[in-house]
Design a protein around this motif. Structure first.
Motif, short mmCIF file in Angstrom:
data_model
loop_
_atom_site.label_atom_id
_atom_site.label_comp_id
_atom_site.label_asym_id
_atom_site.label_seq_id
_atom_site.Cartn_x
_atom_site.Cartn_y
_atom_site.Cartn_z
N ILE A 118 -1.71 47.83 53.86
CA ILE A 118 -0.66 46.83 53.72
C ILE A 118 0.05 46.98 52.38
O ILE A 118 1.28 46.91 52.30
CB ILE A 118 -1.24 45.41 53.91
N ALA A 119 -0.71 47.18 51.31
CA ALA A 119 -0.11 47.35 49.99
C ALA A 119 0.79 48.58 49.94
O ALA A 119 1.89 48.53 49.36
CB ALA A 119 -1.20 47.45 48.93
N VAL A 120 0.37 49.66 50.55
CA VAL A 120 1.18 50.89 50.57
C VAL A 120 2.46 50.67 51.35
O VAL A 120 3.55 51.07 50.91
CB VAL A 120 0.35 52.06 51.15
N VAL A 121 2.37 50.03 52.51
CA VAL A 121 3.56 49.80 53.33
C VAL A 121 4.54 48.88 52.61
O VAL A 121 5.75 49.14 52.58
CB VAL A 121 3.15 49.22 54.71
N VAL A 122 4.04 47.81 51.99
CA VAL A 122 4.91 46.89 51.25
C VAL A 122 5.59 47.61 50.10
O VAL A 122 6.79 47.48 49.87
CB VAL A 122 4.12 45.66 50.76
N THR A 123 4.84 48.41 49.35
CA THR A 123 5.40 49.16 48.23
C THR A 123 6.46 50.15 48.71
O THR A 123 7.51 50.30 48.09
CB THR A 123 4.29 49.90 47.48
N LEU A 124 6.19 50.80 49.83
CA LEU A 124 7.14 51.77 50.38
C LEU A 124 8.45 51.09 50.76
O LEU A 124 9.53 51.57 50.40
CB LEU A 124 6.53 52.46 51.60
N PHE A 125 8.37 49.97 51.46
CA PHE A 125 9.59 49.29 51.88
C PHE A 125 10.33 48.67 50.70
O PHE A 125 11.55 48.58 50.72
CB PHE A 125 9.30 48.23 52.94
N ARG A 126 9.63 48.25 49.66
CA ARG A 126 10.30 47.71 48.49
C ARG A 126 11.02 48.80 47.71
O ARG A 126 11.98 48.52 46.98
CB ARG A 126 9.31 46.99 47.59
N SER A 127 10.56 50.05 47.84
CA SER A 127 11.19 51.13 47.10
C SER A 127 12.51 51.57 47.74
O SER A 127 13.33 52.19 47.08
CB SER A 127 10.25 52.33 47.00
N PHE A 128 12.70 51.25 49.04
CA PHE A 128 13.96 51.56 49.69
C PHE A 128 15.03 50.61 49.18
O PHE A 128 14.81 49.41 49.05
CB PHE A 128 13.86 51.42 51.21
N ARG A 129 16.20 51.15 48.90
CA ARG A 129 17.32 50.31 48.49
C ARG A 129 18.43 50.52 49.50
O ARG A 129 19.07 51.56 49.53
CB ARG A 129 17.81 50.70 47.09
N PHE A 130 18.60 49.54 50.35
CA PHE A 130 19.60 49.66 51.40
C PHE A 130 20.97 49.33 50.84
O PHE A 130 21.12 48.47 49.99
CB PHE A 130 19.26 48.72 52.57
N ALA A 131 21.99 50.02 51.34
CA ALA A 131 23.35 49.83 50.86
C ALA A 131 23.86 48.46 51.31
O ALA A 131 23.72 48.09 52.47
CB ALA A 131 24.26 50.93 51.38
N THR A 132 24.45 47.76 50.38
CA THR A 132 25.06 46.47 50.70
C THR A 132 26.53 46.68 51.00
O THR A 132 27.08 47.78 50.80
CB THR A 132 24.89 45.49 49.54
N LYS A 133 27.17 45.64 51.46
CA LYS A 133 28.60 45.72 51.76
C LYS A 133 29.38 46.06 50.49
O LYS A 133 30.33 46.84 50.53
CB LYS A 133 29.06 44.39 52.34
N GLU A 134 28.96 45.49 49.36
CA GLU A 134 29.63 45.77 48.09
C GLU A 134 29.47 47.24 47.70
O GLU A 134 30.40 47.85 47.17
CB GLU A 134 29.09 44.87 46.99
N ASP A 135 28.30 47.81 47.94
CA ASP A 135 28.07 49.22 47.63
C ASP A 135 29.02 50.11 48.44
O ASP A 135 29.62 51.05 47.92
CB ASP A 135 26.63 49.63 47.93
N ILE A 136 29.17 49.78 49.72
CA ILE A 136 30.03 50.58 50.58
C ILE A 136 31.49 50.45 50.15
O ILE A 136 32.22 51.45 50.11
CB ILE A 136 29.83 50.15 52.06
N GLU A 137 31.90 49.23 49.82
CA GLU A 137 33.28 49.04 49.36
C GLU A 137 33.54 49.79 48.05
O GLU A 137 34.61 50.38 47.87
CB GLU A 137 33.56 47.54 49.18
N ARG A 138 32.58 49.78 47.15
CA ARG A 138 32.73 50.50 45.88
C ARG A 138 32.87 52.00 46.14
O ARG A 138 33.73 52.67 45.54
CB ARG A 138 31.53 50.22 44.97
N LEU A 139 32.06 52.53 47.03
CA LEU A 139 32.16 53.96 47.36
C LEU A 139 33.49 54.30 48.01
O LEU A 139 34.08 55.35 47.73
CB LEU A 139 31.01 54.37 48.28
N GLU A 140 33.99 53.39 48.86
CA GLU A 140 35.29 53.64 49.48
C GLU A 140 36.40 53.66 48.43
O GLU A 140 37.30 54.50 48.50
CB GLU A 140 35.58 52.56 50.53
#
Length: 58
Positions: free
Chosen positions: A18-40
């Motif tokens: 459980i600790a490994v799975v939680v740590t793994l998912f916390r390390s992912f940084r999903f793109a937000t709408k603001e991130d996508i707009e900034r890249l555009e």
């Protein structure tokens, strides 16, 4: 092997998993709408700069 040792091993393995799975998912940084707009905006800026540069070659 005594049954309590097996249970203890399974419990600690589950906690570790459980600790490994939680740590793994916390390390992912999903793109937000603001991130996508900034890249555009950055891509649009780069395209404009390329167009201006190419105009000087014609």
């Amino acid at each position: 092997m005594p049954i309590w040792a097996i249970i203890l091993t399974v419990v600690f393995s589950a906690i570790t998993t459980i600790a490994v799975v939680v740590t793994l998912f916390r390390s992912f940084r999903f793109a937000t709408k603001e991130d996508i707009e900034r890249l555009e905006r950055q891509m649009e800026n780069i395209n404009q700069r390329i167009d201006r540069h190419l105009e000087t070659h014609t």
